[in-house]
Design a protein around this motif. Structure first.
Motif, PDB file in Angstrom:
ATOM      1  N   ILE A  12       0.868  -1.181   0.000  1.00 55.99           N
ATOM      2  CA  ILE A  12       0.000   0.000   0.000  1.00 55.99           C
ATOM      3  C   ILE A  12       0.902   1.227   0.000  1.00 55.99           C
ATOM      4  CG2 ILE A  12      -1.762   1.271   1.293  1.00 55.99           C
ATOM      5  CD1 ILE A  12      -2.713  -1.443   2.400  1.00 55.99           C
ATOM      6  N   GLN A  18       1.356   5.418   9.326  1.00 56.17           N
ATOM      7  CA  GLN A  18       0.016   5.865   8.932  1.00 56.17           C
ATOM      8  C   GLN A  18      -0.941   4.676   8.877  1.00 56.17           C
ATOM      9  OE1 GLN A  18      -0.229   7.549   4.979  1.00 56.17           O
ATOM     10  NE2 GLN A  18      -2.311   8.312   5.314  1.00 56.17           N
ATOM     11  N   LEU A  19      -0.506   3.577   8.303  1.00 55.15           N
ATOM     12  CA  LEU A  19      -1.344   2.382   8.200  1.00 55.15           C
ATOM     13  C   LEU A  19      -1.561   1.755   9.577  1.00 55.15           C
ATOM     14  CD1 LEU A  19       0.378   1.086   5.006  1.00 55.15           C
ATOM     15  CD2 LEU A  19      -2.012   1.820   5.158  1.00 55.15           C
ATOM     16  N   PHE A  94       3.617  -4.473   9.397  1.00 59.38           N
ATOM     17  CA  PHE A  94       3.840  -3.356   8.482  1.00 59.38           C
ATOM     18  C   PHE A  94       5.331  -3.262   8.213  1.00 59.38           C
ATOM     19  CE2 PHE A  94       0.228  -2.755  11.196  1.00 59.38           C
ATOM     20  CZ  PHE A  94      -0.783  -2.373  10.321  1.00 59.38           C
ATOM     21  N   VAL A 103       1.794  -4.642   3.904  1.00 62.57           N
ATOM     22  CA  VAL A 103       0.928  -4.939   5.033  1.00 62.57           C
ATOM     23  C   VAL A 103       0.543  -6.408   4.932  1.00 62.57           C
ATOM     24  CG1 VAL A 103      -1.222  -4.392   6.237  1.00 62.57           C
ATOM     25  CG2 VAL A 103      -0.005  -2.594   4.972  1.00 62.57           C
ATOM     26  N   LEU A 138      -8.249  -0.998   3.296  1.00 65.70           N
ATOM     27  CA  LEU A 138      -7.227  -0.214   3.984  1.00 65.70           C
ATOM     28  C   LEU A 138      -6.525   0.696   2.980  1.00 65.70           C
ATOM     29  CD1 LEU A 138      -5.608   0.455   6.545  1.00 65.70           C
ATOM     30  CD2 LEU A 138      -4.183  -1.563   6.061  1.00 65.70           C
ATOM     31  N   GLY A 139      -6.180   0.146   1.821  1.00 64.75           N
ATOM     32  CA  GLY A 139      -5.560   0.961   0.760  1.00 64.75           C
ATOM     33  C   GLY A 139      -6.476   2.062   0.277  1.00 64.75           C
ATOM     34  N   VAL A 142      -6.608   4.937   2.864  1.00 63.70           N
ATOM     35  CA  VAL A 142      -5.401   5.771   2.795  1.00 63.70           C
ATOM     36  C   VAL A 142      -5.426   6.649   1.551  1.00 63.70           C
ATOM     37  CG1 VAL A 142      -2.895   5.710   2.540  1.00 63.70           C
ATOM     38  CG2 VAL A 142      -3.997   4.245   4.203  1.00 63.70           C
TER      39      VAL A 142
END
Length: 147
Positions: A12, A18-19, A94, A103, A138-139, A142
């Motif tokens: 990602i 951030q993730l 991560f 990820v 999740l991607g 973001v």
């Protein structure tokens, strides 16, 4: 690899922290859930997860139910995992790579007493599909900064 350890990964384009921060925020779990089972965060839990934190979710798989989780692995920005009442673990790692962060999400039931029942109920393949969906979402979160 064991059929009781389901693992998928995606790269990602974002920084690991951030993730991680998204996954460590229980309020984001219904947003990123790719299985369709996580409905809402229970209000009595922490705003950010940490080692030993307990947090609950309102779930639905056919019928609604509530579940409590305990964070059992925590390395800020690198790894987080929580265990359900049944003993299986949901884990995220991560790893920085070219182009962003790899990820990895895992469903780990290798040490659960009723593994055979989970397998007969189709959880390994069902969870693989949910994990893939979660990594995709999740991607998307973001990319769109939907927080």
């Amino acid at each position: 690899m064991s059929s009781y350890l389901v693992s998928e990964h995606a790269v990602i384009p974002a920084e690991p922290q951030q993730l991680f921060d998204i996954v460590a925020d229980p309020a984001m779990h219904p947003v990123i859930d790719g299985s369709g089972t996580v409905q809402a965060t229970r209000s009595d839990g922490p705003q950010r997860l940490s080692l030993g934190a307990k947090f609950g979710m309102d779930m639905k798989m056919g019928a609604p139910y509530k579940i409590e989780n305990t964070v059992v692995e925590f390395e800020d920005g690198r790894r987080i995992a929580w265990r359900h009442f049944n003993g299986h673990i949901w884990r995220y790692t991560f790893q920085p790579v070219d182009g962003g962060t790899e990820v990895t999400e895992q469903w780990d039931a290798t040490h659960v007493w009723n593994r055979l029942l989970l397998r007969l109920a189709g959880f390994p393949s069902r969870n693989r599909a949910g994990i893939r969906g979660t990594l995709t979402r999740l991607g998307e979160v973001v990319a769109g900064d939907a927080r």
